[in-house]
Design a protein around this motif. Sequence first.
Motif, PDB file in Angstrom:
ATOM      1  N   MET A  16       0.834  -1.208   0.000  1.00 52.38           N
ATOM      2  CA  MET A  16       0.000   0.000   0.000  1.00 52.38           C
ATOM      3  C   MET A  16       0.871   1.262   0.000  1.00 52.38           C
ATOM      4  SD  MET A  16      -3.132  -0.819   2.591  1.00 52.38           S
ATOM      5  CE  MET A  16      -2.612  -2.414   3.213  1.00 52.38           C
ATOM      6  N   VAL A  47      -6.754  13.388   0.594  1.00 51.92           N
ATOM      7  CA  VAL A  47      -6.687  14.537  -0.320  1.00 51.92           C
ATOM      8  C   VAL A  47      -6.967  15.861   0.408  1.00 51.92           C
ATOM      9  CG1 VAL A  47      -7.738  15.592  -2.353  1.00 51.92           C
ATOM     10  CG2 VAL A  47      -7.129  13.182  -2.374  1.00 51.92           C
ATOM     11  N   PRO A  48      -8.017  15.951   1.237  1.00 51.08           N
ATOM     12  CA  PRO A  48      -8.217  17.236   1.924  1.00 51.08           C
ATOM     13  C   PRO A  48      -6.999  17.641   2.762  1.00 51.08           C
ATOM     14  CG  PRO A  48     -10.143  15.844   2.194  1.00 51.08           C
ATOM     15  CD  PRO A  48      -9.084  14.996   1.554  1.00 51.08           C
ATOM     16  N   ASN A  49      -6.316  16.653   3.370  1.00 51.10           N
ATOM     17  CA  ASN A  49      -5.135  16.993   4.181  1.00 51.10           C
ATOM     18  C   ASN A  49      -3.978  17.503   3.324  1.00 51.10           C
ATOM     19  OD1 ASN A  49      -6.114  16.635   6.716  1.00 51.10           O
ATOM     20  ND2 ASN A  49      -5.395  14.534   6.937  1.00 51.10           N
ATOM     21  N   TYR A  81      -4.191  19.366   0.728  1.00 52.53           N
ATOM     22  CA  TYR A  81      -4.435  20.785   0.468  1.00 52.53           C
ATOM     23  C   TYR A  81      -4.382  21.603   1.754  1.00 52.53           C
ATOM     24  CZ  TYR A  81      -5.461  19.724  -4.338  1.00 52.53           C
ATOM     25  OH  TYR A  81      -5.327  19.320  -5.634  1.00 52.53           O
ATOM     26  N   LYS A  82      -4.993  21.052   2.797  1.00 53.00           N
ATOM     27  CA  LYS A  82      -5.022  21.796   4.068  1.00 53.00           C
ATOM     28  C   LYS A  82      -3.594  22.119   4.514  1.00 53.00           C
ATOM     29  CE  LYS A  82      -5.888  20.498   8.709  1.00 53.00           C
ATOM     30  NZ  LYS A  82      -6.574  19.583   9.618  1.00 53.00           N
ATOM     31  N   PHE A  89      -1.817  24.593   2.001  1.00 55.57           N
ATOM     32  CA  PHE A  89      -2.189  26.006   2.204  1.00 55.57           C
ATOM     33  C   PHE A  89      -1.523  26.546   3.478  1.00 55.57           C
ATOM     34  CE2 PHE A  89      -6.420  25.001  -0.074  1.00 55.57           C
ATOM     35  CZ  PHE A  89      -5.968  25.521  -1.272  1.00 55.57           C
ATOM     36  N   VAL A 135       4.216   1.137  20.077  1.00 53.43           N
ATOM     37  CA  VAL A 135       4.130   1.436  18.647  1.00 53.43           C
ATOM     38  C   VAL A 135       2.732   1.119  18.124  1.00 53.43           C
ATOM     39  CG1 VAL A 135       4.891   0.598  16.382  1.00 53.43           C
ATOM     40  CG2 VAL A 135       6.563   1.225  18.100  1.00 53.43           C
ATOM     41  N   HIS A 136       2.128   0.059  18.662  1.00 56.80           N
ATOM     42  CA  HIS A 136       0.813  -0.363  18.187  1.00 56.80           C
ATOM     43  C   HIS A 136      -0.302   0.586  18.600  1.00 56.80           C
ATOM     44  CE1 HIS A 136       2.718  -3.971  16.954  1.00 56.80           C
ATOM     45  NE2 HIS A 136       3.089  -4.273  18.176  1.00 56.80           N
ATOM     46  N   ARG A 164     -21.451   3.914  -5.733  1.00 51.26           N
ATOM     47  CA  ARG A 164     -20.516   4.395  -4.719  1.00 51.26           C
ATOM     48  C   ARG A 164     -21.032   5.690  -4.101  1.00 51.26           C
ATOM     49  NH1 ARG A 164     -15.566   7.649  -7.075  1.00 51.26           N
ATOM     50  NH2 ARG A 164     -16.559   8.620  -8.840  1.00 51.26           N
ATOM     51  N   THR A 169     -15.534  17.489   2.457  1.00 55.24           N
ATOM     52  CA  THR A 169     -14.252  17.296   1.773  1.00 55.24           C
ATOM     53  C   THR A 169     -13.740  18.630   1.233  1.00 55.24           C
ATOM     54  OG1 THR A 169     -15.036  15.128   1.148  1.00 55.24           O
ATOM     55  CG2 THR A 169     -13.112  15.927  -0.020  1.00 55.24           C
ATOM     56  N   SER A 219     -12.863  20.907   4.379  1.00 54.45           N
ATOM     57  CA  SER A 219     -11.704  20.605   5.232  1.00 54.45           C
ATOM     58  C   SER A 219     -10.397  20.944   4.524  1.00 54.45           C
ATOM     59  CB  SER A 219     -11.738  19.170   5.745  1.00 54.45           C
ATOM     60  OG  SER A 219     -11.533  18.289   4.705  1.00 54.45           O
ATOM     61  N   ALA A 220     -10.369  20.859   3.190  1.00 58.26           N
ATOM     62  CA  ALA A 220      -9.158  21.272   2.477  1.00 58.26           C
ATOM     63  C   ALA A 220      -8.930  22.772   2.655  1.00 58.26           C
ATOM     64  CB  ALA A 220      -9.285  20.926   0.994  1.00 58.26           C
ATOM     65  N   ASP A 239      -7.012  -3.389  18.985  1.00 60.16           N
ATOM     66  CA  ASP A 239      -5.587  -3.419  18.659  1.00 60.16           C
ATOM     67  C   ASP A 239      -4.866  -4.522  19.413  1.00 60.16           C
ATOM     68  OD1 ASP A 239      -6.071  -1.308  17.116  1.00 60.16           O
ATOM     69  OD2 ASP A 239      -4.740   0.106  18.127  1.00 60.16           O
ATOM     70  N   ARG A 272      -3.051  -7.666  17.811  1.00 58.34           N
ATOM     71  CA  ARG A 272      -1.610  -7.773  18.056  1.00 58.34           C
ATOM     72  C   ARG A 272      -1.255  -9.127  18.675  1.00 58.34           C
ATOM     73  NH1 ARG A 272      -0.249  -3.386  21.676  1.00 58.34           N
ATOM     74  NH2 ARG A 272      -0.058  -4.850  23.364  1.00 58.34           N
ATOM     75  N   GLU A 304       1.022 -12.005  17.105  1.00 58.84           N
ATOM     76  CA  GLU A 304       2.201 -12.484  17.858  1.00 58.84           C
ATOM     77  C   GLU A 304       2.178 -14.000  17.993  1.00 58.84           C
ATOM     78  OE1 GLU A 304       3.069  -8.464  20.462  1.00 58.84           O
ATOM     79  OE2 GLU A 304       2.103 -10.182  21.450  1.00 58.84           O
ATOM     80  N   ALA A 323       4.526  -5.307  13.569  1.00 57.52           N
ATOM     81  CA  ALA A 323       3.789  -4.029  13.543  1.00 57.52           C
ATOM     82  C   ALA A 323       3.179  -3.801  12.160  1.00 57.52           C
ATOM     83  CB  ALA A 323       4.726  -2.880  13.895  1.00 57.52           C
ATOM     84  N   VAL A 338       0.198  -6.050  11.773  1.00 59.17           N
ATOM     85  CA  VAL A 338      -0.938  -5.515  12.553  1.00 59.17           C
ATOM     86  C   VAL A 338      -1.614  -4.402  11.761  1.00 59.17           C
ATOM     87  CG1 VAL A 338      -1.567  -4.208  14.636  1.00 59.17           C
ATOM     88  CG2 VAL A 338       0.000  -6.134  14.820  1.00 59.17           C
ATOM     89  N   GLU A 354      -1.650  -3.939   8.524  1.00 60.30           N
ATOM     90  CA  GLU A 354      -2.389  -4.497   7.378  1.00 60.30           C
ATOM     91  C   GLU A 354      -3.680  -5.167   7.840  1.00 60.30           C
ATOM     92  OE1 GLU A 354      -0.404  -6.782   4.306  1.00 60.30           O
ATOM     93  OE2 GLU A 354       1.481  -5.829   4.850  1.00 60.30           O
ATOM     94  N   SER A 356      -6.337  -2.733   8.448  1.00 54.63           N
ATOM     95  CA  SER A 356      -6.958  -2.210   7.217  1.00 54.63           C
ATOM     96  C   SER A 356      -7.980  -3.211   6.666  1.00 54.63           C
ATOM     97  CB  SER A 356      -5.911  -1.942   6.149  1.00 54.63           C
ATOM     98  OG  SER A 356      -4.988  -1.016   6.625  1.00 54.63           O
ATOM     99  N   LEU A 408      -9.606  -4.347  -0.804  1.00 51.42           N
ATOM    100  CA  LEU A 408      -9.816  -4.974   0.501  1.00 51.42           C
ATOM    101  C   LEU A 408     -11.276  -5.323   0.820  1.00 51.42           C
ATOM    102  CD1 LEU A 408      -7.336  -3.015   2.825  1.00 51.42           C
ATOM    103  CD2 LEU A 408      -6.846  -4.691   1.075  1.00 51.42           C
TER     104      LEU A 408
END
Lengths: 157, 472
Positions: free
Chosen positions: A1, A7-9, A11-12, A15, A65-66, B125, B132, B135-136, B200, B204, B208, B220, B223, B225, B228, B272
């Motif tokens: 991945m 996308v908004p971030n 630009y945010k 800017f 970390v997790h 969709r 959106t 927030s930009a 989590d 995890r 493990e 890590a 975890v 992946e 997601s 996914l």
Amino acid sequence: MPVALTVPNLYKYGFLTSRAVDFLSQRETPSISSEDREVLVACKDLIQKLIRGEEILIGPNPASVHNLRPDDVETFSYFLTNIPQLRDRAENAGELRDYFASVLAPLEAILADQPAQTERIEATRDFLSRVAEALLDTVKDNVRRIHHAEPMPPANE
Amino acid sequence: MSSPAATLAYLKAAQIGEQGARLRLLSFPSTTPASLARLVSQVCEKLQDKILALARRGSSPDVERLLVFISIYLVDQVAPVLRFIEGATSENTPANLVLPLEKIGQALLPDSKFIVRRQWRYNYRVVELRETLESALQGLLSSKEREAIFGPPSERLFAISFPSFERDSALLHVNFAHEIGHPIEERFLKEEADRASLVDVEIRRDIEQELPRASSVDRALKVGEAKSYRRVAIQEIISDTLSAHVFGPSCLFALYEVGALSRSMDVVSRDLHPPWRYRLRQMLSVLEELGFIDKEQSTLKSWPQEVPTNVLQAKPKIDVWLQDLRAVVSQQTDLIEIEKEVQVRCAYRSVQKAIPSIRGFASRNVTTPYTPRLFGEEVPGLLDRIYMQLPPNQIEYTHRRVCPVRLASILASGWIYKIAELTSFNKENPEEYVTRMRGLNRLILKAIELSAVKADYDLAFARVKNGPSEQR
């Protein structure tokens, strides 16, 4: 991945950092407007986000970390991937964290109406400028890729 | 003279704003697309002011960069919204279905607005547009400036897209309920995020145990992946479950039809999404739990005995379809695929544990669900009307007692007719099948329109009738 910001971030932050760089370039102005203050606070938050996200690299311990916030890690990973200078610093444990702290300090000083050294302001300006450039490159790439990938027939989609 | 960057940005904003203003004049089945067009024009006007203010300050590399950002934002984010508006005109959409769908959406998400638009890609969709865009702009406009353009921050605007050439395929549009479910699932994930550490920790620990010798970095990554895979699976299953509460068995029929075009029934897709077989199994189980389908017999429940012969004869055909589906979901080939990779199997173990909370969440969030009782009371009568080539919009108990019916019942009667009578075409006369399908879709769309008109009329009539007493 692939490592990506939403996308908004893109630009945010684009800017915000562009405006912050512009503000820091003309620091002769003695006072700080509420609008500029809003911009600097948001940039401070962004750097703090990077500091939190950086924990994925060096600790403080593997277990925690997790428990990192996904958007902190996402933001940190994006800039680590897209700014070569950050990758170089990340080679030495702790150096990156010190660097983030040093670029954060002048923003905190300005927001607290305290004096900040010109060289340190310059370093912060330089960092934010690199951030803005990286974001600009990404949005330019996105626009090119989206237009290239537009399905046929494109007229109404 | 202004810089080239300022000139370019200003021109783009002006052109997009003008196009937004032109699109506002088109004919739409609801007021939302025109409001969105107005929003686009307002954003462009505000950006023109900003560009002008920057241009007046004079040129510098920092200002130029900001102006380039504004230009790209206009081209990349604002201009594409125009295609949503253009695709939402009355001509481009199943116009009689749009308002009833908007009502369902607003009942489920009171702070939201919806537009329905066609797209050329073959899928359904949902995309959020208002938040959106806003927030930009958080990095460019103050909160006061944004609120003046966008209104209260809580309001959201979703565009639901459908495959263009399926405009009149009313039955397939049952999938809208799944899309409306997507914004709601965010609530579930947010509620879960409050106790995220539990999920989590579980994942995890699972990883493990599976990979005791892997380095902490490798674990890590696995975890990450697994999380997601889990998130997307949960999103799809919640939306499927919510749609089953809204439309009942029609969702299963529509899901099966869309799934038939997928690359595989058994693999987790590149984006996914869970395997189709997995989703169908879950959907069937939800409908059994809600009481629409008999678990032991795999047959439709709530079907009265005293119905016209053709309606009575449709029932065994649906039962055969359900038994075939049972055979499809009884195969475990998707589960074998899921077991192949550690991050996928750990994710789906966690998904399986979340199923009871997902179902509880869906029941809590659909306040007026479609029930087996309504299905049994309304669908057989409506199916009888389809057999008589009448729109299935109402049940006439006597000539003086006519009852409007639920949108879910109209769609269910159409699906049952399709499965009972229109499963395959005659090789000697294939055009007849196309004509009959077209006829069925027309009846369903007409029924939806008439039913909505009747509901509005009844509401207005009740308001007039009760007016004086309310004033008292």
